[in-house]
Write a protein that holds these residues in place. Structure first.
Motif, PDB file in Angstrom:
ATOM      1  N   LEU A 245      49.385  48.456  29.831  1.00 30.27           N
ATOM      2  CA  LEU A 245      49.507  47.009  29.962  1.00 30.27           C
ATOM      3  C   LEU A 245      50.951  46.547  29.797  1.00 30.27           C
ATOM      4  O   LEU A 245      51.370  45.579  30.440  1.00 30.27           O
ATOM      5  CB  LEU A 245      48.614  46.318  28.932  1.00 30.27           C
ATOM      6  CG  LEU A 245      47.169  46.142  29.399  1.00 30.27           C
ATOM      7  CD1 LEU A 245      46.276  45.709  28.249  1.00 30.27           C
ATOM      8  CD2 LEU A 245      47.096  45.121  30.521  1.00 30.27           C
ATOM      9  N   GLY A 249      50.776  45.446  33.355  1.00 30.16           N
ATOM     10  CA  GLY A 249      49.955  44.243  33.244  1.00 30.16           C
ATOM     11  C   GLY A 249      50.547  43.051  33.953  1.00 30.16           C
ATOM     12  O   GLY A 249      49.862  42.325  34.692  1.00 30.16           O
ATOM     13  N   TYR A 268      51.287  39.808  29.168  1.00 28.22           N
ATOM     14  CA  TYR A 268      51.404  40.812  28.112  1.00 28.22           C
ATOM     15  C   TYR A 268      51.553  40.140  26.755  1.00 28.22           C
ATOM     16  O   TYR A 268      51.068  40.661  25.746  1.00 28.22           O
ATOM     17  CB  TYR A 268      52.593  41.742  28.368  1.00 28.22           C
ATOM     18  CG  TYR A 268      52.718  42.789  27.279  1.00 28.22           C
ATOM     19  CD1 TYR A 268      51.812  43.835  27.195  1.00 28.22           C
ATOM     20  CD2 TYR A 268      53.713  42.690  26.309  1.00 28.22           C
ATOM     21  CE1 TYR A 268      51.902  44.774  26.183  1.00 28.22           C
ATOM     22  CE2 TYR A 268      53.809  43.624  25.293  1.00 28.22           C
ATOM     23  CZ  TYR A 268      52.897  44.670  25.237  1.00 28.22           C
ATOM     24  OH  TYR A 268      52.977  45.593  24.224  1.00 28.22           O
ATOM     25  N   PHE A 271      48.164  39.560  25.448  1.00 26.98           N
ATOM     26  CA  PHE A 271      47.599  40.813  24.965  1.00 26.98           C
ATOM     27  C   PHE A 271      48.172  41.177  23.591  1.00 26.98           C
ATOM     28  O   PHE A 271      47.431  41.514  22.654  1.00 26.98           O
ATOM     29  CB  PHE A 271      47.890  41.920  25.982  1.00 26.98           C
ATOM     30  CG  PHE A 271      47.537  43.304  25.510  1.00 26.98           C
ATOM     31  CD1 PHE A 271      46.223  43.734  25.525  1.00 26.98           C
ATOM     32  CD2 PHE A 271      48.529  44.174  25.079  1.00 26.98           C
ATOM     33  CE1 PHE A 271      45.896  45.014  25.095  1.00 26.98           C
ATOM     34  CE2 PHE A 271      48.211  45.454  24.648  1.00 26.98           C
ATOM     35  CZ  PHE A 271      46.890  45.879  24.657  1.00 26.98           C
ATOM     36  N   GLY A 309      40.024  41.933  32.996  1.00 29.69           N
ATOM     37  CA  GLY A 309      41.445  41.753  33.255  1.00 29.69           C
ATOM     38  C   GLY A 309      41.919  42.408  34.527  1.00 29.69           C
ATOM     39  O   GLY A 309      42.828  41.906  35.200  1.00 29.69           O
ATOM     40  N   TYR A 322      42.737  40.122  29.280  1.00 27.20           N
ATOM     41  CA  TYR A 322      43.820  40.734  28.517  1.00 27.20           C
ATOM     42  C   TYR A 322      43.677  40.420  27.027  1.00 27.20           C
ATOM     43  O   TYR A 322      43.889  41.292  26.172  1.00 27.20           O
ATOM     44  CB  TYR A 322      45.175  40.217  29.013  1.00 27.20           C
ATOM     45  CG  TYR A 322      45.681  40.842  30.293  1.00 27.20           C
ATOM     46  CD1 TYR A 322      44.850  41.585  31.119  1.00 27.20           C
ATOM     47  CD2 TYR A 322      47.011  40.672  30.693  1.00 27.20           C
ATOM     48  CE1 TYR A 322      45.320  42.141  32.292  1.00 27.20           C
ATOM     49  CE2 TYR A 322      47.495  41.231  31.868  1.00 27.20           C
ATOM     50  CZ  TYR A 322      46.644  41.960  32.670  1.00 27.20           C
ATOM     51  OH  TYR A 322      47.123  42.515  33.834  1.00 27.20           O
TER      52      TYR A 322
END
Length: 403
Positions: A245, A249, A268, A271, A309, A322
């Motif tokens: 990610l 991501g 990100y 996340f 995601g 995410y």
């Protein structure tokens, strides 16, 4: 005893500080990679090779650091590694070739990998002494330090050269180490309480070891080594998702869902923030659910979140995915490292950390290859598959690995 409890509290604060410092320094370096790339004239491919020096240095030294912790104790090794980390982070902007950059990043990676083994080993001892599953709080401190380091790095990037910025990071690291090290070194390393008949395996409290795995003359049985590898595999599955990610991501949001560069970068961040929140609440979760259910639930939630995601057709749904994935993955790595350390001491932490770091290395290139063969959304579903694998490992080995 009240005095002993106060000592453990001070040790916890000191260790938390070192976790946060590690994240702060590493993130500060990461935000200056583009400037260092320009300075060295590296192409994307040669920069990638140079950056492998961080990973290579970490993997090479992790097992060696475990042996040093066995021999000298985790606290002094933590302090020495913090000094080395603070010194080596100043070196990359002093290089003017890709080869030189790779060499100094090898040193930086060695310090980074070593301090991770050392302070995780010290944290395992403290978790056992306190008999509370507080390991996620240390990793939350690392995440918070990383967010602070990245944020400040972004703010000063336009006004400070990489040389001055990373020199300032090094000075901060040395000052924090000088202020925090006495607390870590002054007190004897905590030991777990004596074994009792009530080990309460399901409540998240570390079970007493039958033998002290931290003693350098204690041989680790083959069965214990196998269990440590199992925890290392859980760490690998988790770190694979983090690495994937981090590198892919944002590109998925921008390339496949039409997000702007700013929104894609925020993906990100969502996340990472979700992981931090998950770790801050990890102790409560472990106390209520226990290790097995935390790992199984975390892996399952992360798998569902990452499927959303990677495959959702709408940007908002992908961002939600995410966040869900971050919450699910948050406590898997801390639990895996804590259990490996409880079973085999610093060498267990080293094995689990090495496998976990291997997963972080494996994730980005594996996603890249699969994206070429299929598509990026399809490739990102591998994060969900490995999160589900972590849940399955936790469930099928629950009797042997989680008490």
């Amino acid at each position: 005893m009240p005095g002993y409890g106060n000592d453990l509290t001070r040790l916890r604060i000191a260790l938390t500080t070192f976790f946060a410092l590690d994240g702060f320094i590493f993130a500060g370096w990461v935000v200056r990679i583009p400037a260092v790339k320009h300075q060295t004239g590296a192409s994307p491919s040669t920069l990638g090779l140079a950056l492998l020096g961080v990973s290579a240095g970490a993997v090479i030294t992790m097992m060696f650091t475990g042996r040093l912790c066995h021999r000298y104790g985790s606290p002094p090794v933590t302090v020495v590694c913090a000094v080395l980390l603070s010194l080596t982070v100043t070196l990359p902007p002093l290089t003017h070739s890709v080869a030189a950059l790779g060499a100094v990043l090898l040193l930086f990676g060695a310090a980074y990998g070593s301090i991770n083994v050392a302070f995780n080993s010290a944290a395992v001892d403290l978790v056992a002494a306190l008999r509370r599953p507080i390991m996620p709080t240390f990793h939350a401190a690392f995440s918070l330090g990383g967010m602070l380091g990245a944020g400040l790095g972004g703010l000063v990037a336009g006004s400070l050269s990489p040389t001055r910025h990373l020199l300032a990071l090094g000075i901060v690291g040395l000052l924090v180490t000088a202020l925090t090290a006495p607390t870590l070194l002054r007190h004897e390393a905590p030991r777990p309480p004596e074994p009792t008949t009530d080990t309460r395996p399901a409540d998240g409290v570390p079970s007493p070891a039958k033998a002290d795995p931290r003693h350098p003359t204690t041989r680790t049985p083959a069965r214990t080594r196998r269990l440590v590898v199992v925890f290392g595999l859980i760490a690998l599955c988790t770190a694979y998702g983090e690495g994937a990610l981090a590198d892919w991501g944002a590109l998925h949001l921008e390339q496949d869902l039409g997000a702007s560069a700013g929104v894609a970068a925020a993906g990100y961040s969502c996340f990472a923030l979700a992981m931090t929140i998950g770790r801050l609440t990890g102790t409560t979760l472990l106390e209520r659910l226990g290790r097995t259910r935390t790992v199984v639930a975390g892996g399952t939630v992360a798998a569902a979140g990452m499927l959303l995601g990677s495959l959702a057709p709408a940007l908002w749904a992908a961002l939600v995915g995410y966040c869900i994935a971050g919450l699910g993955l948050a406590n898997l790595f801390p639990v895996a490292v804590e259990r490996a350390g409880a079973l085999a001491g610093p060498s267990g932490v080293a094995i689990a950390s090495t496998l976990g770091y291997g997963g972080m290395l494996l994730g980005p290139p594996a996603i890249g290859f699969m994206a070429d063969w299929f598509s990026l959304p399809t490739a990102l579903t591998s994060v969900a598959l490995l999160a589900a694998a972590a849940a399955a490992i936790g469930l099928t080995t629950r009797r042997a690995t989680f008490g």
